[in-house]
Design a protein around this motif. Structure first.
Motif, short mmCIF file in Angstrom:
data_model
loop_
_atom_site.label_atom_id
_atom_site.label_comp_id
_atom_site.label_asym_id
_atom_site.label_seq_id
_atom_site.Cartn_x
_atom_site.Cartn_y
_atom_site.Cartn_z
N LEU B 176 -59.02 -5.68 -22.76
CA LEU B 176 -59.20 -4.24 -22.61
C LEU B 176 -59.22 -3.81 -23.58
CD1 LEU B 176 -59.06 -3.86 -18.75
CD2 LEU B 176 -61.21 -3.85 -19.97
N GLN B 177 -58.35 -3.54 -24.01
CA GLN B 177 -57.74 -2.82 -24.68
C GLN B 177 -58.75 -3.27 -26.57
OE1 GLN B 177 -55.83 -0.60 -24.73
NE2 GLN B 177 -54.24 -1.72 -22.11
N SER B 178 -59.61 -4.13 -26.36
CA SER B 178 -60.30 -4.62 -27.62
C SER B 178 -62.15 -3.85 -27.64
CB SER B 178 -59.84 -6.21 -28.55
OG SER B 178 -60.04 -6.87 -27.05
N ILE B 201 -70.56 -2.73 -19.50
CA ILE B 201 -69.61 -3.00 -20.84
C ILE B 201 -68.56 -4.46 -20.86
CG2 ILE B 201 -68.92 -1.70 -22.51
CD1 ILE B 201 -70.03 0.71 -21.37
N THR B 202 -67.41 -3.78 -19.79
CA THR B 202 -66.70 -4.19 -19.99
C THR B 202 -66.45 -5.61 -19.94
OG1 THR B 202 -65.38 -2.86 -18.49
CG2 THR B 202 -64.15 -4.83 -19.06
N ILE B 203 -67.12 -6.12 -18.37
CA ILE B 203 -67.50 -7.44 -18.68
C ILE B 203 -67.69 -8.28 -19.62
CG2 ILE B 203 -68.04 -9.25 -17.10
CD1 ILE B 203 -68.02 -7.36 -14.28
N PRO B 204 -69.01 -8.18 -19.81
CA PRO B 204 -69.82 -9.05 -21.20
C PRO B 204 -68.47 -8.79 -22.33
CG PRO B 204 -71.10 -7.88 -20.02
CD PRO B 204 -70.08 -7.32 -19.57
N CYS B 205 -68.18 -7.97 -22.69
CA CYS B 205 -67.90 -7.66 -23.63
C CYS B 205 -65.87 -8.84 -23.32
CB CYS B 205 -66.79 -6.18 -23.87
SG CYS B 205 -67.91 -5.05 -24.89
N ILE B 206 -65.53 -8.51 -22.69
CA ILE B 206 -63.94 -9.69 -22.44
C ILE B 206 -64.31 -10.86 -22.00
CG2 ILE B 206 -62.31 -7.31 -21.58
CD1 ILE B 206 -63.05 -8.14 -19.03
N SER B 207 -66.18 -11.05 -21.53
CA SER B 207 -66.46 -12.85 -20.89
C SER B 207 -65.25 -14.20 -21.86
CB SER B 207 -67.75 -12.73 -21.40
OG SER B 207 -68.20 -12.09 -22.61
N PRO B 208 -65.16 -13.67 -23.01
CA PRO B 208 -64.10 -14.79 -23.99
C PRO B 208 -62.95 -14.85 -23.36
CG PRO B 208 -65.08 -13.99 -25.77
CD PRO B 208 -65.37 -13.05 -24.70
N GLN C 158 -62.85 -13.50 -30.93
CA GLN C 158 -63.79 -11.84 -30.90
C GLN C 158 -63.47 -10.70 -31.75
OE1 GLN C 158 -61.77 -11.93 -25.85
NE2 GLN C 158 -62.07 -10.23 -26.93
N LEU C 159 -63.17 -11.18 -32.70
CA LEU C 159 -63.58 -10.08 -34.06
C LEU C 159 -64.88 -10.42 -34.01
CD1 LEU C 159 -60.10 -11.14 -35.87
CD2 LEU C 159 -60.52 -8.88 -34.21
N PRO C 160 -65.66 -9.40 -34.73
CA PRO C 160 -66.37 -9.35 -35.66
C PRO C 160 -67.03 -9.77 -36.45
CG PRO C 160 -66.13 -7.20 -35.28
CD PRO C 160 -64.15 -7.44 -35.06
N ILE C 161 -68.12 -10.51 -36.70
CA ILE C 161 -67.98 -11.21 -37.98
C ILE C 161 -68.35 -10.72 -39.31
CG2 ILE C 161 -70.28 -12.07 -37.91
CD1 ILE C 161 -69.99 -14.97 -37.94
N GLU C 162 -68.53 -9.35 -39.09
CA GLU C 162 -68.79 -8.63 -40.41
C GLU C 162 -67.81 -8.85 -41.33
OE1 GLU C 162 -69.48 -7.36 -37.36
OE2 GLU C 162 -71.52 -7.90 -37.44
N ILE C 163 -66.90 -8.88 -40.91
CA ILE C 163 -64.84 -8.29 -40.72
C ILE C 163 -65.17 -9.47 -42.37
CG2 ILE C 163 -62.85 -7.99 -41.18
CD1 ILE C 163 -62.81 -7.14 -38.28
#
Lengths: 459, 287, 271
Positions: B176-178, B201-208, C158-163
């Motif tokens: 969540l922090q990221s 927003i949250t769920i898709p972003c933390i899906s990995p 999770q890091l953006p590929i742009e970096i």
């Protein structure tokens, strides 16, 4: 900060590296552990010419303290031998470790092993029978009670020295007995009486439950011996290796299942499962008025219960002249490390543990029996017994048990598994999935399969 | 130039080397031994007494105990995984907001992880006791949580979920922090409320991370045996006899190591199939 | 106004969850203060503050030695797994090479091997190397884990590929990118991973039991075992012991939480 944590870890790693070199001395490192003789010599002649031997045990809690006290007393009583005592987990963990150690050549010199590990130790080929050592110090075999050594005697030879010995007995709540109008000094002797008493207790509301017993294979084996019958053929596997169970043919198994099922169905008894601590808890908290449990829990029971505890003999299925109780617990085995000095030292320690004073101290601290009858004659023991009348019940039950092939118990290489199968059979009898006859047949079938498998794997 | 490109080719493998070294020594090599032993009948000490080909495997697949273990394990895994991840997620969300004492809450939520399975089992054995236990006192019931086949698996699940919440919680809160703050800001501008914000927003972003936790929880659920060993020993009536406890029993209590190895291989294959299946699913579901 | 209500509700929810989750730990603490009769009287709270059970626990097992050993082992294992894990994960997520997927799957497969099957084999390896009863024996089989690799791989992904693209254009080498840019950005994940690895290692029982013999090399969970009896156990020192060994674990949280929270400031993608 991340860097900070990494520095902390780096410091730890450096500290570890330094302690590694320091700790290298505590093991026979830098030598391949496959060679036993070389490592043994290094160990044996360390510490200023004393023979150093190791003892592996599974005694935790109060029993662990008593074991340490015994080892300390032995070490202080003479100058030639030093015993290093090492706790190796509970009984199951200890046998796992011993099996691994047997494969890697890292065995101790003395190892505690639970009762049902007797056949495994005998068959392993790594144990030195203690009887072989009796003559070396003129040890008098009659200084240990026969009923106790019979369990550890295979083919006429005593394999190990009993160490912590217990039997089951009846524990009951004297306050509840009084409230139910029962005589608090007359415990029930048969399961019929147990049922009768339970009925009175529940109906008079003296306690919610009259009787409970954990689902535990040991109790099953006890009741077979109580009926004067064999668990397995070939005289319980002691005349020749057992090849099948006997409790179906001789009818004892069925009687047990039927009796216990009847008890549970009456509504006056309860089942707290196979974890023995749960049944103990039910008793200590006053929920059930009677339980059967090992004699070794007496101390804990007295300290935990808010009522007066009474003890009685283990209830029988039916009265029988040949019937009695089987001892349980563990014994001390001598492991063969191919080193005479260590062998003799190990025997001296074991012999010391059987002296009346050692046994008296051990028994008083732990609640296990003293295996040497002379221990009961010591002043300390006499005082202790006077203050703990419940302990007398246990001793008398042991003394009145006939010494025969039935009470010697079964010598089986698959005892752990058999008890597990028993648990399942008993659970399914209680919940009605099996009739007692079906349960007995199921138990016999599965145990026989295990025995056959064991026998073919040890050819 | 050629030298540089040779290094470039080897470079990735260099990064893998440290980890792989330990894996080969302490996982792969013993595993090969396990495969080998699975075709044998062993002595009580664990040495080979005779080779029996596939007969261990055949006994496994024809035994009704194994079928029972499969079903029990499956039920147990589904209950544990779903509850652990869902509850862990809820906890992460509610303690991520800027409220008083959030550090204390976070420490409490992660705390169960610090209790070993053995210690937790002892405490819960008291809590679940049918007459003395707090659970029955609070609920006013008389249930034998660990002695009734209907409830035993649920009780063991509760203990496992309690122990696992911490694991899921800390990884989710880290994830969540990221999640980029500006995404939340734009959502707030567009008037998205609490639930919408998290759903879109949250769920898709933390899906990995969710995917990672799914795999880990499944593997853990199918490998946890300490609780079963201490509280129910596989009973009552086999209702908590998960596969890995069966393996533990076979290896250390029945001393049939060859059979235990065969069962381990079967469990391993099941986990492989499940994991590969989940990876295929990831390709379709991750953001 | 709506925001305040939501915040208030969340606060209540947190309290409820926290109470439910922490009550087994509180119960454990309470039992460690009870007399034997109190334990079986069935109450939740203890009637007195009594340290006898703690004294007993320390008497039965040298917990401070065990804590020292467990700290050394767990910290080293945590360090080892994070380092080997991050390196391998970087390769799996940021680099392209032959056999990448196959190797990843192979490595993942190691997580699925039931420990019971290989623990004796590992014990024999340790014995053959003459490493019995050493810290090395306690550490090396756990020095790397597929869990750590997997977790760090997800974090890097999770890091953006742009970096990475920007860095490549700048001519930044792999290792420099890994050490100076990628790692700092996944601090929260490393914090969480560190806590997890530390606690897993802290809770090990059977492996330390097998490879150590003498009491001065043992670890905390074995200490708990030493408090239990063969036929009947006084559970109060066991609970006291559990509380004693809980303290270093909480320290691990406090340390790890700092990593988790520091990620808050680097929540968005920095240029």
């Amino acid at each position: 900060m991340k860097k900070g944590k990494k520095w902390l870890a780096a410091i730890m790693a450096a500290a570890m590296a330094m302690s590694l070199t320091a700790c290298g001395g505590s093991s026979a490192s830098n030598q391949s552990a496959a060679g036993t003789a070389a490592a043994a010599d290094t160990k044996a002649t360390a510490a200023g010419g004393k023979t150093v031997i190791t003892l592996w045990h599974a005694m935790g809690g109060v029993n662990g303290e008593a074991t340490e006290a015994l080892v300390k007393a032995f070490n202080e009583s003479q100058n030639e031998i030093e015993v290093k005592s090492e706790y190796q987990g509970n009984y199951d963990d200890l046998i796992t470790k011993l099996k691994a150690a047997m494969q890697s050549g890292n065995m101790p010199d003395v190892c505690q092993m639970y009762d049902i590990g007797t056949k495994f130790m005998t068959d392993s080929g790594y144990a030195i029978p203690v009887q072989d050592m009796f003559k070396t110090t003129n040890f008098d075999p009659s200084s240990v009670m026969n009923i106790i050594t019979s369990y550890y005697t295979v083919d006429g030879k005593q394999m190990s020295m009993p160490f912590n010995v217990s039997t089951p007995m009846l524990y009951y709540n004297k306050d509840v007995f009084k409230a139910a109008g029962l005589d608090p000094d007359t415990p029930p002797k048969t399961f019929d009486e147990v049922l009768e008493y339970s009925k009175k207790i529940v109906e008079s509301k003296a306690a919610p439950v009259g009787y409970a017993q954990a689902i535990y294979g040991w109790f099953f084996e006890q009741q077979i011996a109580g009926q004067g019958k064999y668990y397995a053929n070939n005289e319980n596997g002691r005349k020749a290796p057992a090849t099948e169970v006997d409790f179906v043919n001789n009818g004892s198994g069925l009687k047990i299942f039927e009796t216990w099922k009847k008890l549970m169905d009456s509504g006056y008894a309860a089942n707290y499962g196979s974890t023995t601590a749960d049944t103990q808890t039910a008793f200590f908290s006053g929920q059930t008025a009677m339980i059967i449990e090992s004699t070794a829990i007496l101390k804990n029971a007295t300290a935990s219960s808010n009522f007066e505890i009474g003890t009685g003999y283990l209830p029988k299925i039916e009265e029988n002249a040949d019937g009695g109780v089987i001892i349980g617990g563990a014994s001390l085995w001598m492991m063969d490390n191919k080193d005479d000095a260590r062998k003799n030292a190990a025997w001296k320690f074991i012999e010391y543990s059987t002296t009346p004073d050692s046994q008296a101290n051990w028994s008083m601290s732990t609640g296990y029996f003293a295996i040497n009858p002379a221990a009961y004659e010591t002043t300390a023991m006499k005082d202790f017994i006077a203050k703990n009348p419940n302990f007398v019940t246990a001793i008398n039950q042991l003394k009145s048990s006939p010494v025969n092939g039935y009470t010697a118990g079964v010598l089986s290489g698959v005892a752990t598994e058999s008890r597990k199968i028993f648990n399942e059979a008993m659970e399914k009898t209680y919940d009605g999935t099996y009739t007692p006859q079906e349960a007995v047949n199921y138990l016999a079938e599965k145990v026989n399969a295990a025995i056959t498998n064991y026998n073919s794997s040890t050819k | 130039m050629r030298k540089k490109s040779l290094f470039r080719v080897i470079e990735p493998y260099l990064y893998l080397l440290p980890a792989m070294f330990f894996f080969v020594a302490f996982l792969f090599w013993p595993f090969i031994k396990t495969i080998w032993l699975s075709f044998a009948m062993t002595t009580p000490l664990g040495a080979v007494s005779s080779f029996v080909g596939l007969s261990n495997y055949i006994s496994i697949f024809t035994s009704h105990e194994f079928r029972n273990s499969l079903i029990v394990s499956f039920e147990y895994a589904v209950m544990t995984v779903v509850c652990s991840i869902v509850i862990g997620f809820i906890l992460a969300i509610i303690s991520n907001e800027d409220i008083k004492g959030k550090n204390i809450f976070r420490t409490i939520y992660a705390l169960p992880m610090a209790i070993s399975a053995a210690a937790a089992s002892v405490v819960f054995m008291f809590i679940f006791h049918s007459s003395l236990g707090i659970l029955n006192k609070v609920l006013g019931t008389h249930i034998g949580w660990l002695t009734d086949p209907k409830y035993a698996l649920g009780a063991v699940t509760i203990v496992t979920v309690w122990m696992n919440i911490g694991l899921n919680f800390i990884f989710l809160i880290a994830a969540l922090q990221s999640v980029p703050m500006d995404l939340y800001e734009s959502a707030a501008i567009e008037g998205a409320g609490f639930f919408a914000k998290h759903r879109h927003i949250t769920i898709p972003c933390i899906s990995p991370t969710l995917f990672f936790l799914l795999i880990i929880n499944v593997i853990n659920a199918l490998q946890a045996y300490a609780q079963v060993k201490m509280m129910t020993q596989g009973g009552p009536s086999g209702s908590t006899n998960v596969i890995v406890y069966q393996i533990y029993q076979e290896a250390f209590m029945n001393s049939r190591f060859g059979m235990a190895c065969a069962e381990s291989i079967v469990l391993f294959l099941i986990l492989m199939i499940l994991t590969m299946f989940q990876f295929k699913l990831e390709k379709k579901v991750t953001y | 106004m709506n925001n305040k209500v939501v915040k208030y509700l969340l606060y209540i929810l947190n309290i409820i969850f926290a109470i439910v989750i922490i009550s087994p730990v509180i119960y454990c603490f309470n039992v460690s203060m009870m007399t034997m009769k109190e334990v079986f009287a069935g109450g939740f709270w203890s009637r007195q503050v009594m340290l006898d059970n703690y004294k007993k626990a320390l008497q039965l097992a040298p917990f401070f030695t065990f804590i020292k050993n467990s700290l050394i082992v767990s910290c080293t294992v945590t360090f080892g797994q994070i380092v080997t894990g991050a390196l391998a994960a970087y390769a799996f997520s940021m680099m392209k090479f032959r056999g990448r997927n196959a190797l990843f799957l192979l490595m993942l497969a190691t997580m699925m091997i039931p420990s019971q099957a290989i623990i004796i084999a590992n014990y024999l390896i340790i014995c053959d190397l003459g490493l019995k009863n050493t810290y090395t024996a306690l550490i090396i089989p756990n020095a790397a884990s597929a869990f750590a690799v997997f977790n760090m791989r997800q974090a890097f992904l999770q890091l953006p590929i742009e970096i990475k693209e920007a860095a490549d254009i700048d001519g930044c080498g792999n290792f420099r990118f890994f050490y100076s840019i990628a790692l700092p950005l996944v601090k929260p994940a490393m914090g969480a991973l560190g806590i997890y690895i530390f606690l897993q290692s802290w809770n090990h029982y059977l492996w330390p039991l097998l490879v150590t013999d003498s009491v001065n090399m043992r670890t905390v969970q074995i200490g708990l075992g030493m408090l239990q009896g063969a036929e009947s156990t006084d559970f109060r020192p066991v609970m006291a012991g559990s509380m004693i060994i809980l303290i270093p674990s909480i320290l691990a949280f406090v340390l790890g939480q700092k990593q988790l929270i520091s990620g808050l400031t680097s929540g968005s993608v920095k240029g």
